[in-house]
Design an enzyme around this catalytic site. Sequence first.
Site, PDB file in Angstrom:
ATOM      1  N   HIS A 149       0.834  -1.213   0.000  1.00 57.44           N
ATOM      2  CA  HIS A 149       0.000   0.000   0.000  1.00 57.44           C
ATOM      3  C   HIS A 149       0.863   1.256   0.000  1.00 57.44           C
ATOM      4  O   HIS A 149       0.934   1.977   0.991  1.00 57.44           O
ATOM      5  CB  HIS A 149      -0.973  -0.015   1.183  1.00 57.44           C
ATOM      6  CG  HIS A 149      -2.084  -1.004   0.999  1.00 57.44           C
ATOM      7  ND1 HIS A 149      -2.136  -2.205   1.669  1.00 57.44           N
ATOM      8  CD2 HIS A 149      -3.179  -0.967   0.193  1.00 57.44           C
ATOM      9  CE1 HIS A 149      -3.227  -2.866   1.283  1.00 57.44           C
ATOM     10  NE2 HIS A 149      -3.877  -2.135   0.390  1.00 57.44           N
ATOM     11  N   HIS A 153       1.287   1.558  -5.826  1.00 58.29           N
ATOM     12  CA  HIS A 153      -0.045   0.928  -5.928  1.00 58.29           C
ATOM     13  C   HIS A 153      -1.069   1.974  -6.380  1.00 58.29           C
ATOM     14  O   HIS A 153      -1.898   1.704  -7.253  1.00 58.29           O
ATOM     15  CB  HIS A 153      -0.446   0.313  -4.581  1.00 58.29           C
ATOM     16  CG  HIS A 153      -1.903  -0.061  -4.485  1.00 58.29           C
ATOM     17  ND1 HIS A 153      -2.488  -1.014  -5.297  1.00 58.29           N
ATOM     18  CD2 HIS A 153      -2.896   0.416  -3.690  1.00 58.29           C
ATOM     19  CE1 HIS A 153      -3.785  -1.108  -4.996  1.00 58.29           C
ATOM     20  NE2 HIS A 153      -4.057  -0.248  -4.026  1.00 58.29           N
TER      21      HIS A 153
HETATM   22 ZN   LIG Z   1      -5.916  -0.052  -2.905  1.00 60.93          ZN
END
Ligand SMILES: [Zn+2]
Length: 402
Positions: A149, A153
Amino acid sequence: THMYNIYCKLILLMWLMMCVVDKSAFVSSAQQGEVESGTRRKIKRLLSFQRYCHASRLLRGLVPHTPGSLHLLDDDYLGQAAHMLSKVGTWNFDIFLFDRLTNGNSLVTLMCHLFNVYGLIHHFQLDMVKLHRFLGMVQEDYHSQNPYHNAVHAADVTQAMYCYLKEPKLAEQLSPLDVFLGLMAAAAHDVDHPGVNQPFLIKTRHHLASLYQNTSVLESHHWRSTVGMLRESGLLSHLPADMSQDMEQQLGSLILATDISRQNEFLLTFREHLDNQDLDLQLASHRHFILQIALKCADVCNPCRVWELSRQWSERVCEEFYRQGDLERKFDLEISPLCNQQADSVPSIQIGFISYIVEPLFEEWHRFTEPSLLSQTMMGHLHKNKARWNKYLSVCTMLLEQ
Ligand SMILES: [Zn+2]
Ligand SMILES: *[C@@H]1O[C@H](CO)[C@@H](O)[C@H](O)[C@H]1NC(C)=O
């Protein structure tokens, strides 16, 4: 598990020795090179199988990327990045490479480019300085230490979202506002993600869990952070108050749709619309619903990418889960599902994710696009990647049973 680990390695070693011995015994020297490279390939493949049996310690230290090894003003890299941008709408776009070429600025660079492509700066009379400030804040607020994350991303989801906005079924119907909100939501949908999931925040009594009363804790935080940055940068301050408020609300509704625990609710509604063939993209509310679905698809599209990209995302997400598991172990908390490195392998996590989340969603998206060329490509990758993970899983199981 430790014994199993040693056992695995022993079997592997024996297999490698057998390979080398029996091949070299009866092969002429002319064939030698070919066989050697074949053997090396086999060994490499087997090593990669074994990697996934318990794998991710090996990846530790490899995964976290340190942006900054390239120089920002290196014309050659920027030239290559610019060249990549000319193909930003292709499904095999390599966001990892793009991030390296832009010196870790993939999200800002990509968003500026797409805003230009769509003429959004002109349409909404955006101030370039404010836009840069806002995008810079968003990118900065992603945690680069998170294996998954992080801002790459976010850039990846934004690139996928762009591909979906270009779908023939959709492109003609979308207003500049739809496009603006779709791209903004994609770029900001995981901002300031702590690298642990909601149950972890709840059980450790994190202040965000009480702030958002245990529901859509992360997604609410991503949205409210985005609103905070919008206001701080003044990006929308020149617009009428009711318009900027509506934008903030719609961004919230899009970002909150990425809460995986609400997947069934969205899937059922989507399926119903498709069965009844009653989607009317002239209606702003229906377009908003499709944007929610498109963002959900973009968020979980990793298994629909070409294997080489898909594999990297799989390793990253599992690494992030395992880190949470390690934290839980360290603090004597119950280890969350999928976060136990000893029990949950990368292939089994991926197969579960594909079967329960990705396939059901993309089957409906596939129907919605009637099916488009892109949808067919994505389904092709999805099935191939799943088969590949199944193969890895069966090799792991076989090694375990021997
Ligand atoms: Zn996501
Ligand atoms: C959130 O969950 C925690 C732990 O289960 C619980 O103690 C707390 O009362 C819950 N808060 C709300 C608002 O439901």
